[in-house]
Design a protein around this motif. Structure first.
Motif, PDB file in Angstrom:
ATOM      1  N   UNK A  14      -6.034 -15.270   1.413  1.00 30.58           N
ATOM      2  CA  UNK A  14      -5.230 -14.315   0.657  1.00 30.58           C
ATOM      3  C   UNK A  14      -3.970 -13.922   1.418  1.00 30.58           C
ATOM      4  N   UNK A  15      -4.061 -13.807   2.745  1.00 30.24           N
ATOM      5  CA  UNK A  15      -2.855 -13.483   3.514  1.00 30.24           C
ATOM      6  C   UNK A  15      -1.901 -14.670   3.542  1.00 30.24           C
ATOM      7  N   UNK A  16      -2.444 -15.885   3.604  1.00 25.91           N
ATOM      8  CA  UNK A  16      -1.596 -17.081   3.573  1.00 25.91           C
ATOM      9  C   UNK A  16      -0.902 -17.195   2.218  1.00 25.91           C
ATOM     10  N   UNK A  17      -1.592 -16.812   1.162  1.00 31.51           N
ATOM     11  CA  UNK A  17      -1.005 -16.880  -0.178  1.00 31.51           C
ATOM     12  C   UNK A  17       0.271 -16.047  -0.232  1.00 31.51           C
ATOM     13  N   UNK A  18       0.203 -14.846   0.310  1.00 31.17           N
ATOM     14  CA  UNK A  18       1.375 -13.969   0.262  1.00 31.17           C
ATOM     15  C   UNK A  18       2.515 -14.515   1.120  1.00 31.17           C
ATOM     16  N   UNK A  19       2.191 -15.183   2.223  1.00 32.16           N
ATOM     17  CA  UNK A  19       3.228 -15.712   3.104  1.00 32.16           C
ATOM     18  C   UNK A  19       3.837 -17.008   2.552  1.00 32.16           C
ATOM     19  N   UNK A  20       2.992 -17.897   2.020  1.00 29.62           N
ATOM     20  CA  UNK A  20       3.466 -19.214   1.601  1.00 29.62           C
ATOM     21  C   UNK A  20       3.303 -19.476   0.108  1.00 29.62           C
ATOM     22  N   UNK A  21       2.869 -18.486  -0.647  1.00 27.11           N
ATOM     23  CA  UNK A  21       2.692 -18.608  -2.096  1.00 27.11           C
ATOM     24  C   UNK A  21       1.806 -19.793  -2.463  1.00 27.11           C
ATOM     25  N   UNK A  22       0.659 -19.925  -1.802  1.00 25.97           N
ATOM     26  CA  UNK A  22      -0.281 -20.999  -2.097  1.00 25.97           C
ATOM     27  C   UNK A  22      -0.966 -20.752  -3.434  1.00 25.97           C
ATOM     28  N   UNK A  23      -1.051 -21.810  -4.209  1.00 27.93           N
ATOM     29  CA  UNK A  23      -1.756 -21.753  -5.488  1.00 27.93           C
ATOM     30  C   UNK A  23      -2.690 -22.946  -5.527  1.00 27.93           C
ATOM     31  N   UNK A  24      -3.957 -22.725  -5.811  1.00 29.68           N
ATOM     32  CA  UNK A  24      -4.948 -23.782  -5.827  1.00 29.68           C
ATOM     33  C   UNK A  24      -5.209 -24.213  -7.260  1.00 29.68           C
ATOM     34  N   UNK A  25      -5.047 -25.492  -7.523  1.00 32.93           N
ATOM     35  CA  UNK A  25      -5.172 -26.042  -8.871  1.00 32.93           C
ATOM     36  C   UNK A  25      -6.616 -26.435  -9.135  1.00 32.93           C
ATOM     37  N   UNK A  26      -7.213 -25.922 -10.205  1.00 23.62           N
ATOM     38  CA  UNK A  26      -8.592 -26.307 -10.554  1.00 23.62           C
ATOM     39  C   UNK A  26      -8.688 -27.811 -10.854  1.00 23.62           C
ATOM     40  N   UNK A  27      -9.843 -28.406 -10.558  1.00 20.33           N
ATOM     41  CA  UNK A  27     -10.044 -29.847 -10.711  1.00 20.33           C
ATOM     42  C   UNK A  27      -9.729 -30.326 -12.126  1.00 20.33           C
ATOM     43  N   UNK A  28     -10.107 -29.574 -13.148  1.00 21.68           N
ATOM     44  CA  UNK A  28      -9.836 -29.985 -14.527  1.00 21.68           C
ATOM     45  C   UNK A  28      -8.345 -30.110 -14.801  1.00 21.68           C
ATOM     46  N   UNK A  29      -7.564 -29.200 -14.250  1.00 19.75           N
ATOM     47  CA  UNK A  29      -6.108 -29.244 -14.416  1.00 19.75           C
ATOM     48  C   UNK A  29      -5.527 -30.427 -13.637  1.00 19.75           C
ATOM     49  N   UNK A  30      -6.069 -30.682 -12.447  1.00 21.17           N
ATOM     50  CA  UNK A  30      -5.611 -31.823 -11.647  1.00 21.17           C
ATOM     51  C   UNK A  30      -5.759 -33.110 -12.455  1.00 21.17           C
TER      52      UNK A  30
END
Length: 156
Positions: A14-30
């Motif tokens: 969660x802290x990395x998300x705020x620093x680097x705006x990480x977004x994890x794509x669900x497998x179905x969307x991939x």
């Protein structure tokens, strides 16, 4: 097969998300995204290159690897699987994400090969070398600017 993060890992991120705006794509969307026209044709060609500029934990290249192997079943052997792997590239700003990508790609290669052939994948060292060379840590925006216009480096 494609869900890699535990709840504890997601909380730590969660802290990395705020620093680097990480977004994890669900497998179905991939899988939905890689089956779109253009990408699908790339996956059907064993030597067609795909670059992921924000590889994260490797969900896209792992899915792409499975598809490349599937599309080439009639010629599948270890050399073909390594060719499919060698056509995939990626980078990420987070070193820990790149390390996870390395592990996930190797596991996906071994699992997919065994699933489709019934045999163990034995060229582990070659696969590790390809993965190390093709997936690295770095700032993809800065890197792509250098690739597009190498003269920009003179002014930075």
């Amino acid at each position: 097969m494609m869900s890699y993060s535990t709840a504890a890992e997601k909380k730590d991120k969660s802290s990395a998300y705020h620093k680097h705006a990480e977004i994890f794509t669900p497998a179905g969307i991939v899988f939905f995204m890689i089956m779109q026209d253009g990408v699908r044709e790339c996956l059907q060609g064993i030597n067609k290159t795909i670059f992921d500029p924000a590889v994260g934990e490797g969900q896209f290249p792992c899915a792409e690897l499975v598809c490349k192997i599937f599309y080439n079943l009639e010629n599948l052997n270890e050399a073909t699987a390594l060719c499919a792997l060698a056509s995939l590239y990626g980078m990420d700003i987070q070193p820990s994400s790149v390390n996870k990508t390395h592990k996930h790609l190797l596991q996906t290669l071994c699992d997919s090969y065994k699933f489709f052939t019934g045999e163990e994948f034995t060229e582990i060292d070659v696969a590790k070398e390809i993965i190390q060379k093709n997936f690295w840590q770095g700032d993809s925006i800065k890197q792509m600017q250098k690739w597009i216009n190498p003269q920009l480096e003179l002014f930075t």
